[in-house]
Design an enzyme around this catalytic site. Structure first.
Site, PDB file in Angstrom:
ATOM      1  N   ASP A  11       0.890  -1.166   0.000  1.00  0.00           N
ATOM      2  CA  ASP A  11       0.000   0.000   0.000  1.00  0.00           C
ATOM      3  C   ASP A  11       0.926   1.214   0.000  1.00  0.00           C
ATOM      4  O   ASP A  11       1.638   1.448   0.968  1.00  0.00           O
ATOM      5  CB  ASP A  11      -0.880  -0.043   1.255  1.00  0.00           C
ATOM      6  CG  ASP A  11      -1.755   1.194   1.392  1.00  0.00           C
ATOM      7  OD1 ASP A  11      -1.571   2.163   0.637  1.00  0.00           O
ATOM      8  OD2 ASP A  11      -2.631   1.182   2.294  1.00  0.00           O
ATOM      9  N   TYR A 228       2.149  -2.094  15.659  1.00  0.00           N
ATOM     10  CA  TYR A 228       1.184  -2.311  14.589  1.00  0.00           C
ATOM     11  C   TYR A 228       1.068  -1.058  13.736  1.00  0.00           C
ATOM     12  O   TYR A 228       0.589  -0.033  14.181  1.00  0.00           O
ATOM     13  CB  TYR A 228      -0.183  -2.675  15.190  1.00  0.00           C
ATOM     14  CG  TYR A 228      -0.844  -3.778  14.418  1.00  0.00           C
ATOM     15  CD1 TYR A 228      -0.830  -3.780  13.036  1.00  0.00           C
ATOM     16  CD2 TYR A 228      -1.478  -4.820  15.069  1.00  0.00           C
ATOM     17  CE1 TYR A 228      -1.418  -4.806  12.323  1.00  0.00           C
ATOM     18  CE2 TYR A 228      -2.075  -5.846  14.371  1.00  0.00           C
ATOM     19  CZ  TYR A 228      -2.043  -5.824  12.997  1.00  0.00           C
ATOM     20  OH  TYR A 228      -2.629  -6.835  12.301  1.00  0.00           O
ATOM     21  N   LYS A 231      -2.195  -3.292   8.218  1.00  0.00           N
ATOM     22  CA  LYS A 231      -2.536  -4.705   8.065  1.00  0.00           C
ATOM     23  C   LYS A 231      -1.686  -5.317   6.971  1.00  0.00           C
ATOM     24  O   LYS A 231      -1.065  -4.607   6.198  1.00  0.00           O
ATOM     25  CB  LYS A 231      -4.009  -4.824   7.709  1.00  0.00           C
ATOM     26  CG  LYS A 231      -4.886  -4.536   8.898  1.00  0.00           C
ATOM     27  CD  LYS A 231      -6.249  -4.122   8.476  1.00  0.00           C
ATOM     28  CE  LYS A 231      -6.211  -2.845   7.695  1.00  0.00           C
ATOM     29  NZ  LYS A 231      -5.663  -1.714   8.429  1.00  0.00           N
TER      30      LYS A 231
HETATM   31  C1  F6R Z   1      -6.450   1.162   6.597  1.00  0.00           C
HETATM   32  C2  F6R Z   1      -7.674   0.989   7.368  1.00  0.00           C
HETATM   33  C3  F6R Z   1      -8.464   2.147   7.779  1.00  0.00           C
HETATM   34  C4  F6R Z   1      -7.695   3.146   8.605  1.00  0.00           C
HETATM   35  C5  F6R Z   1      -8.609   4.307   9.014  1.00  0.00           C
HETATM   36  C6  F6R Z   1      -7.847   5.409   9.738  1.00  0.00           C
HETATM   37  O1  F6R Z   1      -6.121   0.027   5.879  1.00  0.00           O
HETATM   38  O2  F6R Z   1      -8.060  -0.087   7.665  1.00  0.00           O
HETATM   39  O3  F6R Z   1      -9.611   1.714   8.475  1.00  0.00           O
HETATM   40  O4  F6R Z   1      -7.110   2.550   9.724  1.00  0.00           O
HETATM   41  O5  F6R Z   1      -9.170   4.885   7.860  1.00  0.00           O
HETATM   42  O6  F6R Z   1      -6.771   5.764   8.943  1.00  0.00           O
HETATM   43  P1  F6R Z   1      -5.721   6.905   9.285  1.00  0.00           P
HETATM   44  O7  F6R Z   1      -5.200   6.630  10.673  1.00  0.00           O
HETATM   45  O8  F6R Z   1      -4.684   6.753   8.216  1.00  0.00           O
HETATM   46  O9  F6R Z   1      -6.459   8.207   9.211  1.00  0.00           O
HETATM   47 MG    MG Z   2      -4.089   2.117   3.106  1.00  0.00          MG
HETATM   48 MG    MG Z   3      -4.809  -2.140   2.041  1.00  0.00          MG
END
Ligand code: F6R
Ligand code: MG
Ligand code: MG
Length: 364
Positions: A11, A228, A231
């Site tokens: 990603d 972490y 994913k």
């Molecule tokens: C990314 C994911 C999303 C993010 C969420 C918050 O693969 O699963 O659910 O964790 O959108 O993202 P941030 O912390 O980047 O704003």
């Molecule tokens: Mg992403």
């Molecule tokens: Mg992804």
């Protein structure tokens, strides 16, 4: 013909949020792969995506863990990150954990599944790619494909598969591995692979011939980075037909959706939805987790395909079931088992909240 099939993914920036991929990234990757093919490093390639993950599918004759191939993938991710930065996409370069390449992308953030084999007269390959979930998501379907006669009738009535398959299982925490020979080791194996957060099926091989049947990415970004940070959004290569399960036996487990970890903020369990590649845009509560299946025939290493295998109304009912399961799970909001256990969440405020409330805790 001896071939290596490498699937390397990362990603490197989401569009919009973490839901999908901007076409300019795919185009940049296409340019770099095309030039590597022109130079003879690759026999062939296919650039695709699952959700916000860029997938580089490559055939070559350099073997597994090859520095030139891994460097090509790394450089491609870097160039695509630059495109993502110029568009101010979300999380540009998020899976690239290091500033410089050191010989192999393993442990540097990207996910890798590779296999080396001699191409058969007709070589049928399925590449599964998932978004918003972890490597252990393949455990249940791989078990059904290669060990469950209620899924794969070939285990019962095809004499070239009747002896069964050998599963290589990795303990991703302790960095140990063990082989299980199925069907005789099924009960022992299930003790482990039923806990997919820790024990992950790395590969499967045909028992009689030793031929490689499946290979998965098992990188756990959580452990790689020491904390972490995302994913795995794993990939899995499966060989099909002849000695191996038929295409329909390989896709069949996804007709009965199972629950995987990795939904919203990598901190929730949710059902895995099989979709066509253009439908892999997880945005309901950043999900539900998606899986796509790209099918190919190989012709002297040339990737004839892909066929978008879940682009099939026969999987409509599975998608509907996933939506029902998703509604059911969402009703639980911040409660387990929708939310992951405390020590498995990708996001947590526990240390700071605990710290703030420390003086208010009393003995009971
Ligand atoms: C990314 C994911 C999303 C993010 C969420 C918050 O693969 O699963 O659910 O964790 O959108 O993202 P941030 O912390 O980047 O704003
Ligand atoms: Mg992403
Ligand atoms: Mg992804």
């Amino acid at each position: 013909m001896e071939l290596t099939l490498s699937v390397i993914k990362a990603d490197v920036g989401g569009y919009v949020g973490h839901s999908s991929m901007h076409p300019d990234l795919l185009q940049k990757a296409e340019e770099l792969m095309s030039s590597a093919k022109g130079q003879g490093l690759l026999i062939d390639y296919c650039v695709t995506r699952c959700g916000d993950d860029l997938q580089l599918i490559m055939t070559h004759q350099q073997g597994e863990d090859n520095e030139q191939i891994h460097k090509l993938a790394w450089d491609t991710f870097i160039e695509c990150t630059n495109v993502a930065k110029s568009l101010k996409l979300h999380g540009a370069g998020q899976d690239l954990l290091s500033d410089s390449f050191s010989g192999n992308v393993k442990g540097m953030g990207p996910g890798v599944a590779e296999m080396q084999f001699t191409e058969r007269q007709a070589e049928t390959i399925i590449i599964f790619m998932a978004d918003k979930t972890a490597s252990g998501a393949w455990n249940l379907p791989l078990y059904k494909i290669f060990a469950d006669p209620f899924n794969t009738i070939g285990l019962v009535i095809a004499s070239n598969m009747h002896s069964g398959f050998v599963f290589e299982v990795h303990d991703v925490k302790e960095h140990k591995k063990i082989n299980f020979s199925c069907p005789e080791d099924i009960y022992d194996m299930l003790v482990f692979i039923g806990a997919p957060g820790r024990y992950v099926i790395k590969s499967v091989s045909h028992k009689d011939t030793g031929e490689i049947a499946s290979s998965s990415s098992t990188q756990k970004l959580s452990f790689t980075a020491g904390r972490y940070i995302g994913k795995d959004d794993p990939v899995c290569i499966v060989r099909s037909q002849g000695l191996f399960p038929a295409v329909g036996e390989i896709l069949e487990p996804f007709a009965s959706p199972h629950i995987v970890e990795g939904w919203m903020r990598g901190s929730h369990n949710g059902p895995l939805m099989p979709v066509a590649i253009p439908q892999s845009n997880p945005c309901r509560f950043d999900g539900p987790p998606r899986v796509v299946a790209a099918g190919f025939q190989l012709a002297n290493g040339k990737l004839v395909g892909p066929r978008d295998l879940f682009d099939d109304p026969a999987f409509d009912d599975a998608r509907q079931q996933v939506n029902i399961m998703a509604n059911f799970m969402r009703r639980m909001g911040p409660f387990e088992p929708h939310r992951l256990p405390l020590d498995e969440m990708e996001y947590t405020t526990m240390p700071e909240v605990m710290n703030k409330l420390a003086s208010r805790f009393q003995d009971i």
